[in-house]
Design a protein around this motif. Structure first.
Motif, PDB file in Angstrom:
ATOM      1  N   ARG A  14      36.517  50.545  41.365  1.00  0.00           N
ATOM      2  CA  ARG A  14      35.080  51.692  41.776  1.00  0.00           C
ATOM      3  C   ARG A  14      33.829  50.251  41.684  1.00  0.00           C
ATOM      4  O   ARG A  14      32.964  50.458  43.061  1.00  0.00           O
ATOM      5  CB  ARG A  14      34.259  52.004  40.198  1.00  0.00           C
ATOM      6  N   GLY A  15      34.662  48.912  40.897  1.00  0.00           N
ATOM      7  CA  GLY A  15      33.233  47.875  41.524  1.00  0.00           C
ATOM      8  C   GLY A  15      33.711  47.155  42.962  1.00  0.00           C
ATOM      9  O   GLY A  15      33.201  46.167  42.506  1.00  0.00           O
ATOM     10  N   GLY A  16      34.386  47.638  43.427  1.00  0.00           N
ATOM     11  CA  GLY A  16      35.143  47.460  44.633  1.00  0.00           C
ATOM     12  C   GLY A  16      35.530  45.676  45.308  1.00  0.00           C
ATOM     13  O   GLY A  16      35.492  44.820  45.890  1.00  0.00           O
ATOM     14  N   VAL A  17      36.380  45.521  44.382  1.00  0.00           N
ATOM     15  CA  VAL A  17      37.106  44.215  44.150  1.00  0.00           C
ATOM     16  C   VAL A  17      38.040  44.326  45.477  1.00  0.00           C
ATOM     17  O   VAL A  17      38.934  45.120  45.718  1.00  0.00           O
ATOM     18  CB  VAL A  17      38.040  44.094  42.925  1.00  0.00           C
ATOM     19  N   GLY A  18      38.274  42.803  46.102  1.00  0.00           N
ATOM     20  CA  GLY A  18      38.971  43.271  47.667  1.00  0.00           C
ATOM     21  C   GLY A  18      40.077  42.764  47.330  1.00  0.00           C
ATOM     22  O   GLY A  18      40.619  43.234  48.031  1.00  0.00           O
ATOM     23  N   HIS A  19      40.796  42.383  46.266  1.00  0.00           N
ATOM     24  CA  HIS A  19      41.949  41.788  46.109  1.00  0.00           C
ATOM     25  C   HIS A  19      42.694  41.319  45.113  1.00  0.00           C
ATOM     26  O   HIS A  19      41.722  40.672  43.754  1.00  0.00           O
ATOM     27  CB  HIS A  19      42.025  40.545  47.066  1.00  0.00           C
ATOM     28  N   LEU A  20      43.507  42.105  44.243  1.00  0.00           N
ATOM     29  CA  LEU A  20      44.381  41.594  43.250  1.00  0.00           C
ATOM     30  C   LEU A  20      45.420  40.981  43.279  1.00  0.00           C
ATOM     31  O   LEU A  20      45.992  41.299  44.073  1.00  0.00           O
ATOM     32  CB  LEU A  20      44.143  43.127  42.349  1.00  0.00           C
ATOM     33  N   VAL A  21      45.596  39.921  42.303  1.00  0.00           N
ATOM     34  CA  VAL A  21      47.434  38.603  42.129  1.00  0.00           C
ATOM     35  C   VAL A  21      47.610  39.342  40.865  1.00  0.00           C
ATOM     36  O   VAL A  21      46.905  38.690  40.298  1.00  0.00           O
ATOM     37  CB  VAL A  21      46.234  37.210  42.745  1.00  0.00           C
ATOM     38  N   TYR A  22      48.848  39.670  40.979  1.00  0.00           N
ATOM     39  CA  TYR A  22      49.089  39.855  39.806  1.00  0.00           C
ATOM     40  C   TYR A  22      50.659  39.032  39.186  1.00  0.00           C
ATOM     41  O   TYR A  22      51.509  39.021  40.448  1.00  0.00           O
ATOM     42  CB  TYR A  22      49.919  41.599  39.280  1.00  0.00           C
TER      43      TYR A  22
ATOM     44  N   GLY B 120      44.752  51.711  44.562  1.00  0.00           N
ATOM     45  CA  GLY B 120      44.382  52.167  45.612  1.00  0.00           C
ATOM     46  C   GLY B 120      43.209  50.471  45.141  1.00  0.00           C
ATOM     47  O   GLY B 120      42.661  50.613  47.193  1.00  0.00           O
ATOM     48  N   LEU B 121      43.648  49.262  45.068  1.00  0.00           N
ATOM     49  CA  LEU B 121      43.204  48.109  45.070  1.00  0.00           C
ATOM     50  C   LEU B 121      43.995  47.324  46.318  1.00  0.00           C
ATOM     51  O   LEU B 121      45.813  48.033  46.768  1.00  0.00           O
ATOM     52  CB  LEU B 121      43.402  47.281  44.085  1.00  0.00           C
ATOM     53  N   ALA B 122      43.643  46.774  46.865  1.00  0.00           N
ATOM     54  CA  ALA B 122      44.576  45.476  47.968  1.00  0.00           C
ATOM     55  C   ALA B 122      45.464  44.383  46.850  1.00  0.00           C
ATOM     56  O   ALA B 122      44.745  44.149  46.068  1.00  0.00           O
ATOM     57  CB  ALA B 122      43.897  45.036  48.741  1.00  0.00           C
ATOM     58  N   TRP B 123      46.465  44.459  47.100  1.00  0.00           N
ATOM     59  CA  TRP B 123      47.061  43.601  45.448  1.00  0.00           C
ATOM     60  C   TRP B 123      48.203  42.779  46.565  1.00  0.00           C
ATOM     61  O   TRP B 123      48.546  43.037  47.898  1.00  0.00           O
ATOM     62  CB  TRP B 123      47.507  44.419  44.665  1.00  0.00           C
ATOM     63  N   THR B 124      48.199  41.380  45.498  1.00  0.00           N
ATOM     64  CA  THR B 124      49.660  40.767  45.449  1.00  0.00           C
ATOM     65  C   THR B 124      50.416  40.439  44.190  1.00  0.00           C
ATOM     66  O   THR B 124      49.405  40.704  43.231  1.00  0.00           O
ATOM     67  CB  THR B 124      49.548  39.133  46.275  1.00  0.00           C
ATOM     68  N   ILE B 125      51.708  40.841  44.960  1.00  0.00           N
ATOM     69  CA  ILE B 125      52.418  40.853  43.280  1.00  0.00           C
ATOM     70  C   ILE B 125      53.626  39.831  43.799  1.00  0.00           C
ATOM     71  O   ILE B 125      54.215  39.318  44.203  1.00  0.00           O
ATOM     72  CB  ILE B 125      53.367  41.775  42.596  1.00  0.00           C
ATOM     73  N   GLN B 126      53.289  38.750  41.881  1.00  0.00           N
ATOM     74  CA  GLN B 126      54.110  37.374  42.238  1.00  0.00           C
ATOM     75  C   GLN B 126      55.387  37.679  41.403  1.00  0.00           C
ATOM     76  O   GLN B 126      54.774  37.568  39.733  1.00  0.00           O
ATOM     77  CB  GLN B 126      53.493  35.897  42.858  1.00  0.00           C
ATOM     78  N   ARG B 127      56.608  37.667  41.022  1.00  0.00           N
ATOM     79  CA  ARG B 127      57.435  37.562  40.316  1.00  0.00           C
ATOM     80  C   ARG B 127      57.999  36.364  40.001  1.00  0.00           C
ATOM     81  O   ARG B 127      58.108  35.299  40.510  1.00  0.00           O
ATOM     82  CB  ARG B 127      58.373  38.365  40.687  1.00  0.00           C
TER      83      ARG B 127
END
Length: 260
Positions: free
Chosen positions: A95-103, A131-138
């Motif tokens: 909802r806040g409009g975050v463009g990219h989440l890296v986890y 619904g966010l654009a995301w990147t997951i690093q293990r």
């Protein structure tokens, strides 16, 4: 020109501190999310957001005007709290409009039936469906964790070690560097795992710890029961094809004891 604002959750934890340190002084605005008030001695240039993912308190303000999130917050001791907290956090970030989440996640969470790993896997799925654009690093286990386990075992005259279990510890700083690099780029979804440079038996790791700490202990390998340790013995938590880390456990120990 508007500067990119990056929020680091768990910014006062082992990994989060290193991520913040590497981001500080760059071209972006860095905001730290922590359950604690601003720490004494923290850089004045850092923005500080006090919030609690488990309750949602302060999270809406924390994600306001944020472009990218590096999500390092996790609580092994209260893992079940992470799931509802992560769900609400993702909703507010979207909802806040975050463009990219890296986890940051853990190698083997889909192969080792440890309760904490199951929570991390469920969090990955929440991110994928957010619904966010995301990147997951293990990544494999940090040197810091192996150090803590061995230090606890060395409190007794005999160090009990899990027989048949190997590990592939990776340096926290190298993981932080990877997360910072990913945050600067486009969302990539699931990226290749990041593993430490060497796969070592627990006996080898314990001997390295004892040499570095100047201690002498008897080592007692114990074959621990259950599905979790069976999966560990099978190497479900290892990433032999992604041994990209460079700093060895011995190098980590040298620095750790020099600073003690």
């Amino acid at each position: 020109m508007t500067r990119v604002r990056i929020l680091v959750t768990g910014g006062t934890g082992t990994l989060g501190r290193e991520v913040v340190r590497q981001l500080a002084g760059g071209q972006q605005v860095v905001r730290v999310l922590s359950r604690r008030s601003r720490l004494p001695g923290s850089l004045a240039e850092l923005e500080w957001a006090v919030g609690d993912l488990s309750t949602g308190a302060g999270i809406e303000a924390a994600v306001t005007d944020v472009d990218t999130i590096i999500h390092c917050a996790s609580d092994f001791r209260h893992a079940k709290r992470d799931l509802p907290g992560t769900r609400h956090f993702l909703q507010k970030a979207r909802r806040g409009g975050v463009g990219h989440l890296v986890y940051i996640s853990i190698v083997g969470i889909d192969r080792v039936p440890l309760g904490y790993y199951q929570v991390k896997l469920a969090e990955e799925r929440l991110i994928e469906e957010s619904g966010l654009a995301w990147t997951i690093q293990r990544a494999t286990q940090f040197h810091d964790l192996i150090f803590s386990l061995l230090a606890a075992a060395a409190r007794l005259p005999v160090m009990v070690l899990p027989a048949g279990v190997r590990d592939q510890p990776v340096d926290t700083g190298e993981v932080a560097t990877r997360l910072v690099e990913l945050a600067a780029g486009p969302p990539l979804e699931r990226v290749p795992d990041l593993g430490g440079p060497q796969i070592r038996t627990f006996r080898e790791l314990a001997l390295a710890y004892l040499r570095a700490s100047g201690q002498r202990r008897l080592l007692l390998p114990a074959r621990l029961p259950g599905a979790v340790f069976r999966a560990y013995r099978q190497g479900g938590h290892l990433a032999p094809d992604h041994a990209e880390g460079r700093r060895t456990f011995e190098e980590y120990l040298t620095t750790r004891f020099a600073l003690a």
